[in-house]
Design a protein around this motif. Structure first.
Motif, PDB file in Angstrom:
ATOM      1  N   MET A   1       0.830  -1.207   0.000  1.00 11.70           N
ATOM      2  CA  MET A   1       0.000   0.000   0.000  1.00 11.70           C
ATOM      3  C   MET A   1       0.859   1.248   0.000  1.00 11.70           C
ATOM      4  N   THR A   2       1.969   1.195   0.749  1.00  8.56           N
ATOM      5  CA  THR A   2       2.875   2.331   0.776  1.00  8.56           C
ATOM      6  C   THR A   2       3.558   2.511  -0.575  1.00  8.56           C
ATOM      7  N   LEU A   3       3.849   1.394  -1.240  1.00 11.65           N
ATOM      8  CA  LEU A   3       4.467   1.468  -2.558  1.00 11.65           C
ATOM      9  C   LEU A   3       3.575   2.215  -3.538  1.00 11.65           C
ATOM     10  N   VAL A   4       2.281   1.962  -3.490  1.00 14.89           N
ATOM     11  CA  VAL A   4       1.348   2.570  -4.432  1.00 14.89           C
ATOM     12  C   VAL A   4       1.068   4.029  -4.094  1.00 14.89           C
ATOM     13  N   SER A   5       0.812   4.309  -2.784  1.00 15.83           N
ATOM     14  CA  SER A   5       0.396   5.665  -2.395  1.00 15.83           C
ATOM     15  C   SER A   5       1.555   6.567  -1.996  1.00 15.83           C
ATOM     16  N   GLU A   6       2.732   5.961  -1.786  1.00 14.38           N
ATOM     17  CA  GLU A   6       3.924   6.704  -1.350  1.00 14.38           C
ATOM     18  C   GLU A   6       3.699   7.443  -0.025  1.00 14.38           C
ATOM     19  N   GLU A   7       2.848   6.886   0.818  1.00 14.98           N
ATOM     20  CA  GLU A   7       2.664   7.412   2.172  1.00 14.98           C
ATOM     21  C   GLU A   7       2.177   6.278   3.067  1.00 14.98           C
ATOM     22  N   PHE A   8       2.453   6.400   4.355  1.00 17.56           N
ATOM     23  CA  PHE A   8       2.075   5.366   5.293  1.00 17.56           C
ATOM     24  C   PHE A   8       0.583   5.448   5.590  1.00 17.56           C
ATOM     25  N   PRO A   9      -0.168   4.348   5.390  1.00 15.23           N
ATOM     26  CA  PRO A   9      -1.622   4.419   5.621  1.00 15.23           C
ATOM     27  C   PRO A   9      -1.950   4.488   7.104  1.00 15.23           C
ATOM     28  N   ALA A  10      -2.891   5.359   7.432  1.00 16.43           N
ATOM     29  CA  ALA A  10      -3.309   5.495   8.841  1.00 16.43           C
ATOM     30  C   ALA A  10      -4.005   4.237   9.325  1.00 16.43           C
ATOM     31  N   VAL A  11      -4.790   3.602   8.439  1.00 19.71           N
ATOM     32  CA  VAL A  11      -5.485   2.367   8.789  1.00 19.71           C
ATOM     33  C   VAL A  11      -5.027   1.269   7.830  1.00 19.71           C
ATOM     34  N   VAL A  12      -4.498   0.203   8.408  1.00 14.79           N
ATOM     35  CA  VAL A  12      -4.005  -0.917   7.579  1.00 14.79           C
ATOM     36  C   VAL A  12      -5.047  -2.025   7.603  1.00 14.79           C
ATOM     37  N   PRO A  13      -5.614  -2.414   6.454  1.00 16.68           N
ATOM     38  CA  PRO A  13      -6.638  -3.471   6.424  1.00 16.68           C
ATOM     39  C   PRO A  13      -6.045  -4.837   6.739  1.00 16.68           C
ATOM     40  N   TYR A  14      -6.966  -5.791   7.002  1.00 18.49           N
ATOM     41  CA  TYR A  14      -6.503  -7.154   7.305  1.00 18.49           C
ATOM     42  C   TYR A  14      -5.713  -7.739   6.136  1.00 18.49           C
ATOM     43  N   GLU A  96      16.284  -4.480   4.632  1.00 20.45           N
ATOM     44  CA  GLU A  96      15.514  -3.862   5.705  1.00 20.45           C
ATOM     45  C   GLU A  96      14.655  -2.749   5.113  1.00 20.45           C
ATOM     46  N   CYS A  97      13.408  -2.661   5.576  1.00 22.21           N
ATOM     47  CA  CYS A  97      12.527  -1.626   5.034  1.00 22.21           C
ATOM     48  C   CYS A  97      11.577  -1.119   6.112  1.00 22.21           C
ATOM     49  N   SER A  98      10.970   0.025   5.811  1.00 17.59           N
ATOM     50  CA  SER A  98       9.975   0.606   6.701  1.00 17.59           C
ATOM     51  C   SER A  98       8.904   1.270   5.854  1.00 17.59           C
ATOM     52  N   ALA A  99       7.686   0.797   5.982  1.00 17.34           N
ATOM     53  CA  ALA A  99       6.589   1.424   5.252  1.00 17.34           C
ATOM     54  C   ALA A  99       6.302   2.821   5.815  1.00 17.34           C
ATOM     55  N   LYS A 100       6.542   2.966   7.121  1.00 19.18           N
ATOM     56  CA  LYS A 100       6.259   4.263   7.747  1.00 19.18           C
ATOM     57  C   LYS A 100       7.216   5.341   7.256  1.00 19.18           C
ATOM     58  N   ASN A 104      13.344   1.802   1.562  1.00 19.23           N
ATOM     59  CA  ASN A 104      13.591   0.581   0.767  1.00 19.23           C
ATOM     60  C   ASN A 104      12.318  -0.128   0.316  1.00 19.23           C
ATOM     61  N   ILE A 105      11.215   0.596   0.195  1.00 22.37           N
ATOM     62  CA  ILE A 105       9.987  -0.048  -0.262  1.00 22.37           C
ATOM     63  C   ILE A 105      10.082  -0.424  -1.733  1.00 22.37           C
ATOM     64  N   SER A 106      10.421   0.520  -2.577  1.00 21.97           N
ATOM     65  CA  SER A 106      10.557   0.206  -4.002  1.00 21.97           C
ATOM     66  C   SER A 106      11.726  -0.733  -4.243  1.00 21.97           C
ATOM     67  N   GLU A 107      12.812  -0.606  -3.426  1.00 25.87           N
ATOM     68  CA  GLU A 107      13.965  -1.502  -3.585  1.00 25.87           C
ATOM     69  C   GLU A 107      13.581  -2.952  -3.303  1.00 25.87           C
ATOM     70  N   LEU A 108      12.702  -3.140  -2.325  1.00 24.69           N
ATOM     71  CA  LEU A 108      12.269  -4.496  -1.987  1.00 24.69           C
ATOM     72  C   LEU A 108      11.655  -5.193  -3.195  1.00 24.69           C
ATOM     73  N   PHE A 109      10.754  -4.490  -3.894  1.00 22.38           N
ATOM     74  CA  PHE A 109      10.086  -5.127  -5.021  1.00 22.38           C
ATOM     75  C   PHE A 109      10.992  -5.208  -6.253  1.00 22.38           C
ATOM     76  N   TYR A 110      11.988  -4.328  -6.290  1.00 23.20           N
ATOM     77  CA  TYR A 110      13.000  -4.464  -7.342  1.00 23.20           C
ATOM     78  C   TYR A 110      13.790  -5.756  -7.138  1.00 23.20           C
ATOM     79  N   TYR A 111      14.173  -6.046  -5.885  1.00 20.88           N
ATOM     80  CA  TYR A 111      14.888  -7.291  -5.590  1.00 20.88           C
ATOM     81  C   TYR A 111      14.014  -8.510  -5.858  1.00 20.88           C
TER      82      TYR A 111
END
Length: 505
Positions: A1-14, A96-100, A104-111
Motif C-alpha cells: 500500500m505504501t508502494l502505491v500511495s507513497e505514504e504510510f496508511p493510517a489504517v491498515v486493512p486485514y 531492511e525496510c519501513s513502510a512508515k 527501501n519499499i521500491s527496492e524491496l520489489f525491485y529485488y
C-alpha cells in the motif's frame, strides 16, 4: 500500500487488495502482480492456487528475507541476518525496510523482480564459490562464437562487437582497458596479446555474480539463446519457418557468407580443407557431433580425405534441402543470428516458389535440384555418382591404401589346396600387392597330413620386428639369413602359444 500511495496508511486493512505495477514504472520494464496473504488456512489454499513467481519471507524459492518495520529499532539487524543468507542458498538477498518511513519499499520489489529474472542458483555455487558447470559450458560457447578469428582471445574489435550485441552500446576505449586491467590484476593468464582469454572472460562473469550483478551475465546468456535452465531455448534453435507444399528450402547469399566465415575461421592451415582436428574444433560449439564419417564419402575431399570448402558448402546445401529444421538448429549453435545480426536463423533460408508455378512459367529460380539414380546391383551407380566428386576407382583404391603405408601388411592366400577363386575387386591380389609394395600373396593351407608350415609365421614375425623392410628385402636371401635367428625364435614362441591355446579346445 505504501508502494502505491507513497505514504504510510493510517489504517491498515486485514489484507490489501491485489495490486499490479505497470511495466513502464519498473527498472526492468516488466509488469509485477502483487498478492497479499494472511496466515489463515483459507488464505494459504488461495496461495497454492495462485502459484506466484516470487515469495517474500516464505518457504518457496526464490526467497528474500525482509526486515520489516525498521523504524521501530535503533540498530540494523543485517549482521544477524547475513549469516542466515550465507547458509541457505535459496535466499537471494536480505533487505531492511519501513513502510512508515518509506525506506527501501521500491527496492524491496525491485529485488523481488530481480530474483525471478536474474536468479543466482543456475549460475553460481556459494559453497564452492565458483560458477556452476552448466554456466561455464554456456559462457564457453559464447566465447568461441564471439572469437571471430578463432585465435583464442577476444581482441578490442571482438569485445566491442560483443558489448554492442548484448547491451546495445559499445565500450569506450578507456573502459576496455579498465576491464582488461581488472583481469590482469587478478589472473595471470586472463589477458594475452592485449586480448581477453577464455579464463579471463569466465573470471569477469564470476566477478559480476559475486558482486551481485547477475543481470549482466543473464543479459549475455539470454542474448545468445539460453533459457533459465541454461539450455538453448527451442524458439532460438527452431524459429518459425513456413514452407508451403511443393516448395523447397535453400540457403541464401547471406547464409553462404556466414558459412564461409566459419570455414575460414577454422581452416587454420589455409589449405582450403578441414582436417579432422579442425572439423572437431568447428563442432566444439555443438552439444554433439553433427556429421559422421559417412559425410566424407558423399562430398568433395582432398587427397587426404579431408572435407574441402566445396564439400563443406555442399553438405550444408544438402542439409538445408532435406532437413531444414536441422539446418536451423546447426546455424543456431554457430550463432548465426548473433554474428550476422539477424533476427533468427530463418533469415538464412530462402523458400522457393511452388513447383507447379515453375512448370507453368517454364522457368525456375531454384538453385538446388534433387535427382534419383536407378539401376540394379553392379550396374555402376556408385561409380557414376562418385564421378561427380572427381573420383574414379583408382583414386578410391589409393585412398583405401593409406593405412598400408604405416603398418606392414601381408596378404594371406588361405585354403591354397583348393582351386583359386576369382576376387570381386578391381585388381587381382598379386596386382594389389605390387601396387602397394607388399610381399606377394602368401599361400597357406592346413589341409595337409603333415604339420602346418611355419614359414608364414616366421615372415609375419620378421615383418613385425623389422617394419621398415620392403618387398625387395623380403625376397633377399641375405636378409633372411641375417634375420632368421631372431625371427625364428619369436615365431616359434608365437606358434607354441598358439598350440597351447588350441589344446584345451
Amino acid at each position: 500500500m505504501t508502494l502505491v500511495s507513497e505514504e504510510f496508511p493510517a489504517v491498515v486493512p486485514y489484507r490489501a487488495e491485489e495490486i499490479t505495477i505497470p511495466a513502464d514504472v519498473t527498472p526492468e520494464r516488466v509488469p509485477t502482480h502483487i498478492v497479499d496473504y494472511s496466515g489463515i488456512k483459507q488464505e494459504i489454499k488461495l496461495y497454492y492456487l495462485c502459484s506466484p513467481f516470487t515469495v517474500c519471507v516464505c518457504f518457496r524459492v526464490p526467497l528474500i528475507l525482509v526486515g520489516n518495520k525498521s523504524d521501530l529499532v535503533e540498530h540494523s539487524s543485517m549482521e544477524t541476518v547475513l549469516p542466515i543468507m550465507n547458509k541457505y542458498t535459496e535466499i537471494e538477498t536480505c533487505v531492511e525496510c519501513s513502510a512508515k518511513n518509506l525506506k527501501n519499499i521500491s527496492e524491496l520489489f525491485y529485488y523481488a523482480q530481480k530474483a525471478v529474472l536474474h536468479p543466482t542458483g543456475p549460475l553460481y555455487c556459494p559453497e564452492k564459490k565458483e560458477m556452476r558447470s552448466a554456466c561455464v559450458r554456456a559462457l564457453t560457447r559464447i566465447f568461441k562464437v564471439s572469437d571471430l578469428d578463432n585465435d583464442g582471445i577476444l581482441n578490442d574489435h571482438e569485445l566491442t562487437f560483443f558489448q554492442r550485441t548484448c547491451f546495445n552500446t559499445p565500450l569506450a576505449p578507456q573502459a576496455l582497458e579498465d576491464v582488461k586491467n581488472v583481469v590482469r590484476k587478478n589472473l595471470t593468464d586472463g589477458v594475452r596479446d592485449n586480448g581477453l582469454t577464455l579464463k579471463g572472460f569466465l573470471f569477469l562473469h564470476t566477478l559480476f555474480i559475486q558482486r551481485g550483478r547477475h543481470e549482466t551475465t543473464w543479459a549475455v546468456l539470454r542474448r545468445f539463446g539460453y533459457d533459465d535452465d541454461l539450455e538453448l531455448h527451442q524458439d532460438y534453435l527452431f524459429p518459425l519457418l513456413k514452407i508451403p507444399p511443393d516448395c523447397t528450402t535453400e540457403l541464401n547469399h547471406n547464409a553462404y557468407l556466414f558459412l564461409q566465415s566459419v570455414f575460414d575461421k577454422h581452416d587454420k592451415d589455409r589449405d582450403c580443407a578441414l582436417s579432422p582436428e579442425e572439423l572437431m574444433d568447428l563442432f566444439d560449439v555443438f552439444p554433439y557431433v553433427p556429421w559422421g564419417l559417412d559425410v566424407n564419402s558423399t562430398v568433395c575431399t582432398n587427397d587426404q580425405g579431408w572435407i574441402t570448402y566445396q564439400g563443406y558448402l555442399s553438405q550444408w546445401t544438402l542439409t538445408t534441402y532435406l532437413d531444414v529444421q536441422r539446418c536451423l538448429e546447426y546455424l543456431g549453435y554457430l550463432g548465426y543470428s548473433i554474428i550476422a545480426e539477424q533476427e533468427s536463423q530463418a533469415s538464412a533460408i530462402t523458400v522457393t516458389r511452388d513447383k507447379k508455378l515453375d512448370l507453368k512459367k517454364k522457368q525456375t529460380q531454384r538453385n538446388v535440384f534433387r535427382c534419383h539414380a536407378f539401376g540394379i546391383t553392379g550396374s555402376g551407380k556408385t561409380g557414376f555418382l562418385q564421378g561427380f566428386l572427381g573420383r574414379n576407382l583408382v583414386v578410391s583404391c589409393n585412398k583405401k591404401s593409406t593405412p598400408f603405408n604405416k603398418t606392414p601388411c601381408m596378404l594371406i592366400a588361405a585354403k591354397s589346396d583348393l582351386p583359386e577363386t576369382k576376387q570381386q575387386y578391381c585388381m587381382t591380389p598379386l596386382e594389389f600387392c605390387r601396387k602397394h609394395k607388399m610381399p606377394p600373396p602368401q599361400s597357406y593351407t592346413c589341409n595337409t597330413a603333415a604339420a602346418p608350415s611355419k614359414d608364414i609365421f616366421i615372415k609375419l614375425t620378421t615383418m613385425a620386428v623389422y617394419p621398415h623392410i620392403t618387398h625387395a628385402d623380403l625376397k633377399s636371401s641375405t636378409f633372411w639369413l641375417r634375420a632368421s635367428v631372431g625371427a625364428t625364435v619369436c615365431a616359434m614362441l608365437g606358434f607354441a602359444m598358439y598350440r597351447a591355446l588350441l589344446r584345451p579346445r
